[in-house]
Write an enzyme that holds these catalytic residues in place. Structure first.
Site, PDB file in Angstrom:
ATOM      1  N   ARG A  12      -8.101 -13.321   4.599  1.00  0.00           N
ATOM      2  CA  ARG A  12      -8.596 -11.507   4.454  1.00  0.00           C
ATOM      3  C   ARG A  12     -10.103 -11.809   4.429  1.00  0.00           C
ATOM      4  O   ARG A  12     -10.714 -12.299   3.565  1.00  0.00           O
ATOM      5  CB  ARG A  12      -8.150 -11.155   3.048  1.00  0.00           C
ATOM      6  CG  ARG A  12      -8.787  -9.954   2.657  1.00  0.00           C
ATOM      7  CD  ARG A  12      -8.331  -8.639   3.289  1.00  0.00           C
ATOM      8  NE  ARG A  12      -6.963  -8.344   2.909  1.00  0.00           N
ATOM      9  CZ  ARG A  12      -6.690  -7.812   1.825  1.00  0.00           C
ATOM     10  NH1 ARG A  12      -7.769  -7.500   0.738  1.00  0.00           N
ATOM     11  NH2 ARG A  12      -5.529  -7.476   1.009  1.00  0.00           N
TER      12      ARG A  12
ATOM     13  N   ASP B 216      -3.468 -14.749  -3.522  1.00  0.00           N
ATOM     14  CA  ASP B 216      -4.291 -13.621  -3.759  1.00  0.00           C
ATOM     15  C   ASP B 216      -5.277 -14.098  -5.204  1.00  0.00           C
ATOM     16  O   ASP B 216      -5.019 -15.144  -5.904  1.00  0.00           O
ATOM     17  CB  ASP B 216      -3.770 -12.621  -4.202  1.00  0.00           C
ATOM     18  CG  ASP B 216      -4.453 -11.154  -4.029  1.00  0.00           C
ATOM     19  OD1 ASP B 216      -5.659 -11.344  -3.824  1.00  0.00           O
ATOM     20  OD2 ASP B 216      -3.959 -10.237  -4.246  1.00  0.00           O
TER      21      ASP B 216
ATOM     22  N   ASP C 196      -9.966  -4.442  -0.012  1.00  0.00           N
ATOM     23  CA  ASP C 196      -8.786  -3.881   0.141  1.00  0.00           C
ATOM     24  C   ASP C 196      -8.983  -2.441   0.732  1.00  0.00           C
ATOM     25  O   ASP C 196     -10.063  -1.775   0.646  1.00  0.00           O
ATOM     26  CB  ASP C 196      -8.160  -3.413  -1.192  1.00  0.00           C
ATOM     27  CG  ASP C 196      -7.727  -4.871  -1.834  1.00  0.00           C
ATOM     28  OD1 ASP C 196      -7.637  -5.606  -1.484  1.00  0.00           O
ATOM     29  OD2 ASP C 196      -6.924  -4.513  -2.859  1.00  0.00           O
TER      30      ASP C 196
ATOM     31  N   LYS D  58       0.749 -15.450   0.612  1.00  0.00           N
ATOM     32  CA  LYS D  58      -0.325 -14.632   0.549  1.00  0.00           C
ATOM     33  C   LYS D  58      -0.829 -15.018  -0.586  1.00  0.00           C
ATOM     34  O   LYS D  58      -0.396 -14.585  -1.782  1.00  0.00           O
ATOM     35  CB  LYS D  58      -0.070 -13.327   0.789  1.00  0.00           C
ATOM     36  CG  LYS D  58      -1.240 -12.317   0.332  1.00  0.00           C
ATOM     37  CD  LYS D  58      -0.949 -10.975   0.269  1.00  0.00           C
ATOM     38  CE  LYS D  58      -2.149  -9.993  -0.039  1.00  0.00           C
ATOM     39  NZ  LYS D  58      -1.800  -8.511   0.205  1.00  0.00           N
TER      40      LYS D  58
ATOM     41  N   TYR E 129       0.850  -1.405  -0.113  1.00  0.00           N
ATOM     42  CA  TYR E 129       0.030   0.058   0.160  1.00  0.00           C
ATOM     43  C   TYR E 129       0.784   1.300  -0.127  1.00  0.00           C
ATOM     44  O   TYR E 129       0.333   2.484   0.164  1.00  0.00           O
ATOM     45  CB  TYR E 129      -0.999   0.148   1.067  1.00  0.00           C
ATOM     46  CG  TYR E 129      -2.141  -0.956   0.885  1.00  0.00           C
ATOM     47  CD1 TYR E 129      -3.219  -0.704  -0.045  1.00  0.00           C
ATOM     48  CD2 TYR E 129      -2.221  -2.076   1.694  1.00  0.00           C
ATOM     49  CE1 TYR E 129      -4.025  -1.617  -0.233  1.00  0.00           C
ATOM     50  CE2 TYR E 129      -3.223  -3.270   1.295  1.00  0.00           C
ATOM     51  CZ  TYR E 129      -4.269  -2.665   0.441  1.00  0.00           C
ATOM     52  OH  TYR E 129      -5.155  -3.671   0.216  1.00  0.00           O
TER      53      TYR E 129
ATOM     54  N   ASP F 122       5.356  -7.885  -1.646  1.00  0.00           N
ATOM     55  CA  ASP F 122       4.076  -8.258  -2.492  1.00  0.00           C
ATOM     56  C   ASP F 122       4.241  -7.794  -3.959  1.00  0.00           C
ATOM     57  O   ASP F 122       5.495  -8.247  -4.200  1.00  0.00           O
ATOM     58  CB  ASP F 122       3.061  -7.012  -1.987  1.00  0.00           C
ATOM     59  CG  ASP F 122       1.499  -7.579  -1.891  1.00  0.00           C
ATOM     60  OD1 ASP F 122       1.060  -7.847  -2.874  1.00  0.00           O
ATOM     61  OD2 ASP F 122       0.979  -7.908  -0.742  1.00  0.00           O
ATOM     62  N   ASP F 123       3.031  -7.805  -4.800  1.00  0.00           N
ATOM     63  CA  ASP F 123       3.277  -7.689  -6.076  1.00  0.00           C
ATOM     64  C   ASP F 123       4.366  -6.727  -6.570  1.00  0.00           C
ATOM     65  O   ASP F 123       4.398  -5.824  -6.096  1.00  0.00           O
ATOM     66  CB  ASP F 123       1.854  -7.382  -6.469  1.00  0.00           C
ATOM     67  CG  ASP F 123       1.746  -7.355  -8.054  1.00  0.00           C
ATOM     68  OD1 ASP F 123       2.325  -8.040  -8.801  1.00  0.00           O
ATOM     69  OD2 ASP F 123       0.605  -6.948  -8.544  1.00  0.00           O
TER      70      ASP F 123
ATOM     71  N   CYS G  14      -6.770 -14.758   0.155  1.00  0.00           N
ATOM     72  CA  CYS G  14      -7.221 -13.452  -0.186  1.00  0.00           C
ATOM     73  C   CYS G  14      -7.814 -13.411  -1.563  1.00  0.00           C
ATOM     74  O   CYS G  14      -7.657 -14.074  -2.549  1.00  0.00           O
ATOM     75  CB  CYS G  14      -5.891 -12.625  -0.273  1.00  0.00           C
ATOM     76  SG  CYS G  14      -6.210 -10.575  -0.552  1.00  0.00           S
TER      77      CYS G  14
END
Length: 317
Positions: free
Chosen positions: A207, A150, A211, A148, A10, A41-42, A192
């Site tokens: 999750r 997703d 988001d 994680k 984020y 993350d991504d 997620c």
């Protein structure tokens, strides 16, 4: 037990690189910021579906996992195991999911990636071999202890599956079981973007909402379109409250990340404190997602209080 940590998403979104990941890790050690998990993350991968590191990570992901462990933290990484974008090299594979006309089934279009993203047939034997190699690489070769997972809803899409007897729920559940068997019990799995209950008993963390975003009601386009799924802080906190009963019954709840920075954010101080309070008292997973190298001292002190309250509300001291 509850888990607190840092996530790159984020603040950096896909603009992560080896340098800024290591800078945040150094900041954790330098300031002794209370964290247990450090999640990439991504943005590290060549493409969604091609999970080798891109040129921004010249020393590779095993190096980063080792560096995180040396700092005394659990290394985590993001992946979308049911998706492939056009640059992944998987669109001509035997296990791309196709419709009745033989065309690949599209899952979504993401501007952070190369346009349309397509679905992998989780029932195909070749997919299971590919997935086994992927999880073994990330967990056993690279050394990540937290995955994680997703966009898990993709397993539920219709198409001409290799095994047509499966249901949307059974496809998701069996694919997650395969990941669990391959990764082992020692790796923590986070669901997620998942239909919730088919994952119960397999994932450790889930999750339970949408988001978050660095504004209370999200991007203006969401209000224009009246799209309740546009990332925003307000609705994410509503999800956290309404699904709080799931915590420690089905999994550890993940309310998504805290955004504590006062710069490069449209959240007011009051909104930041409300977000922090709701997520802390939920007792679940709690992650901060800011650039720690520039995070205000006031925000770092607030984080320490959030972690302490989160421990008490989770029933662990």
């Amino acid at each position: 037990a509850p888990l607190c940590g840092w996530c790159s998403w984020y603040y950096y979104y896909t603009n992560i690189n080896e340098e800024n990941i290591l800078a945040n890790l150094h900041r954790v050690k330098e300031r002794r910021i209370p964290l247990e998990l450090f999640q990439i993350d991504d943005g590290y991968q060549k493409a969604v579906g091609n999970w080798q590191p891109n040129d921004k990570f010249p020393k590779g992901m095993a190096f980063l996992a080792r560096s995180i462990k040396k700092a005394g933290l659990k290394p985590g990484i993001w992946l979308a195991p049911f998706l492939a974008e056009k640059d992944s090299g998987l669109l001509d594979s035997s296990f791309i999911l196709r419709d009745e006309h033989g065309k690949p089934v599209r899952a979504l279009s993401n501007p952070n990636w190369s346009g349309n993203t397509y679905i992998l047939d989780v029932t195909h034997p070749d997919y299971k071999s590919w997935l086994t190699s992927l999880i073994e690489m990330m967990v056993h070769d690279w050394g990540f202890e937290y995955l994680k997972l997703d966009f898990l809803y993709a397993a539920s899409f219709r198409g001409k599956h290799y095994d047509p007897r499966t249901t949307a729920a059974s496809r998701l559940r069996e694919a997650l079981k395969w990941i669990r068997r391959t990764g082992g019990r020692q790796v923590q799995l986070v669901g997620c973007g998942a239909p919730l209950f088919p994952a119960a008993g397999i994932v450790d963390i889930m999750r339970i909402g949408m988001d978050v975003y660095h504004s209370w009601e999200g991007m203006p386009i969401g209000r224009v379109l009246r799209d309740r799924n546009i990332p925003q802080m307000r609705n994410a906190l509503i999800n956290t409250i309404q699904r709080s009963f799931m915590h420690r019954h089905f999994w550890m709840n993940d309310p998504d990340c805290l955004i504590l920075r006062q710069k490069e954010s449209r959240l007011s101080v009051a909104q930041i404190r409300l977000m922090a309070s709701v997520m802390a008292v939920s007792g679940g997973l709690i992650l901060v997602s800011d650039d720690l190298t520039h995070l205000e001292e006031e925000s770092i002190q607030l984080w320490a209080r959030i972690v302490e309250l989160n421990r008490k509300c989770a029933g662990y001291t």
